[in-house]
Design an enzyme around this catalytic site. Structure first.
Site, PDB file in Angstrom:
ATOM      1  N   ASP A 135     -13.717 116.508  -3.360  1.00 36.84           N
ATOM      2  CA  ASP A 135     -13.439 115.153  -3.849  1.00 36.84           C
ATOM      3  C   ASP A 135     -13.870 114.090  -2.852  1.00 36.84           C
ATOM      4  OD1 ASP A 135     -11.489 115.827  -1.997  1.00 36.84           O
ATOM      5  OD2 ASP A 135      -9.788 115.536  -3.356  1.00 36.84           O
ATOM      6  N   ASP A 149     -13.526 112.996   4.750  1.00 38.29           N
ATOM      7  CA  ASP A 149     -13.058 111.982   5.685  1.00 38.29           C
ATOM      8  C   ASP A 149     -13.433 112.429   7.102  1.00 38.29           C
ATOM      9  OD1 ASP A 149     -11.783 109.865   6.848  1.00 38.29           O
ATOM     10  OD2 ASP A 149      -9.754 110.554   6.456  1.00 38.29           O
TER      11      ASP A 149
HETATM   12  P1  5GP Z   1     -10.934 115.789   5.882  1.00 38.54           P
HETATM   13  O1  5GP Z   1     -10.661 117.221   6.218  1.00 38.54           O
HETATM   14  O2  5GP Z   1     -12.393 115.492   5.606  1.00 38.54           O
HETATM   15  O3  5GP Z   1     -10.353 114.840   6.896  1.00 38.54           O
HETATM   16  O4  5GP Z   1     -10.075 115.439   4.616  1.00 38.54           O
HETATM   17  C1  5GP Z   1     -10.405 115.781   3.342  1.00 38.54           C
HETATM   18  C2  5GP Z   1      -9.184 115.756   2.477  1.00 38.54           C
HETATM   19  O5  5GP Z   1      -8.282 114.695   2.864  1.00 38.54           O
HETATM   20  C3  5GP Z   1      -9.570 115.461   1.056  1.00 38.54           C
HETATM   21  O6  5GP Z   1      -9.846 116.633   0.339  1.00 38.54           O
HETATM   22  C4  5GP Z   1      -8.323 114.738   0.546  1.00 38.54           C
HETATM   23  O7  5GP Z   1      -7.380 115.678   0.117  1.00 38.54           O
HETATM   24  C5  5GP Z   1      -7.768 114.024   1.760  1.00 38.54           C
HETATM   25  N1  5GP Z   1      -8.197 112.597   1.811  1.00 38.54           N
HETATM   26  C6  5GP Z   1      -9.002 112.012   2.716  1.00 38.54           C
HETATM   27  N2  5GP Z   1      -9.173 110.694   2.433  1.00 38.54           N
HETATM   28  C7  5GP Z   1      -8.448 110.452   1.302  1.00 38.54           C
HETATM   29  C8  5GP Z   1      -8.235 109.271   0.508  1.00 38.54           C
HETATM   30  O8  5GP Z   1      -8.753 108.169   0.729  1.00 38.54           O
HETATM   31  N3  5GP Z   1      -7.442 109.430  -0.593  1.00 38.54           N
HETATM   32  C9  5GP Z   1      -6.847 110.611  -0.911  1.00 38.54           C
HETATM   33  N4  5GP Z   1      -6.103 110.633  -2.007  1.00 38.54           N
HETATM   34  N5  5GP Z   1      -7.036 111.735  -0.174  1.00 38.54           N
HETATM   35  C10 5GP Z   1      -7.832 111.652   0.922  1.00 38.54           C
END
Ligand code: 5GP
Length: 176
Positions: free
Chosen positions: A97, A100
């Site tokens: 989805d 980040d």
């Molecule tokens: P990463 O491992 O890249 O830091 O985080 C990915 C996960 O963090 C995504 O699959 C999601 O579940 C959550 N996440 C990161 N940013 C957002 C955001 O802006 N909104 C939401 N709802 N979830 C986020």
């Protein structure tokens, strides 16, 4: 529009249009090949469903539910639900989805290569490049967005708002 949403960032129509473009690229890249679309639960489901409508290559679906935890060991991946079928020797597109920090994805890619898959690419609906701390890039990106917390089209806040047919920014009153 839902009462808790301050602003719609990306409409459902924009997502559909972008999915068609991303699928065209995937069709080009996987012409004559089989590929597994590996959706990361739960947030990728609406995007996976929209994107896959326009893919003409031979695809099958798998799902995984993973969490990556911060800790002394910086890369800890907990697999809460694993794929069903064999994946060794297969071409995989991870469908996510949002990226980040990139931690979740970096861990999943490493784990898949440990399982001897043939190839791994990444398709993400949203990318927040400003948040990146892990060295990972998606091959297919729907939209780059600024560093805001967004919900909708699969993305939740405490399990709410996944069903919204657009990506929006939450009103501050919802989490303050
Ligand atoms: P990463 O491992 O890249 O830091 O985080 C990915 C996960 O963090 C995504 O699959 C999601 O579940 C959550 N996440 C990161 N940013 C957002 C955001 O802006 N909104 C939401 N709802 N979830 C986020």
């Amino acid at each position: 529009m839902n009462d808790s949403i301050k602003e719609i960032l990306i409409s459902g129509d924009q997502i559909t249009q972008r999915c068609k473009e991303m699928a065209a690229q995937i069709n080009e890249d996987y012409k004559g090949k089989k590929v597994i679309l590996l959706g990361l639960l739960k947030g990728s489901v609406p995007f996976l469903s929209e994107l896959s409508k326009y893919i003409e290559a031979e695809v099958s679906f798998e799902y995984m539910n993973v969490s990556s935890y911060d800790g002394v060991e910086s890369k800890t991946l907990v697999v809460k639900q694993d794929v069903e079928g064999p994946i060794a020797g297969k071409n995989i597109i991870i469908v996510e989805d949002i990226i980040d920090t990139g931690k979740t994805l970096a861990n999943v890619v490493e784990m898949l290569y440990d399982r001897d898959v043939r190839s791994v690419k990444v398709a993400t609906m949203l990318d927040k490049p400003e948040g990146r701390t892990f060295d990972i890039k998606a091959d297919y990106v729907g939209f780059e967005i600024p560093n805001a917390f967004v919900v909708g089209f699969g993305l939740d806040f405490n399990e709410r708002f996944r069903q919204l047919p657009y990506v929006g920014i939450l009103k501050e009153s919802c989490y303050k």
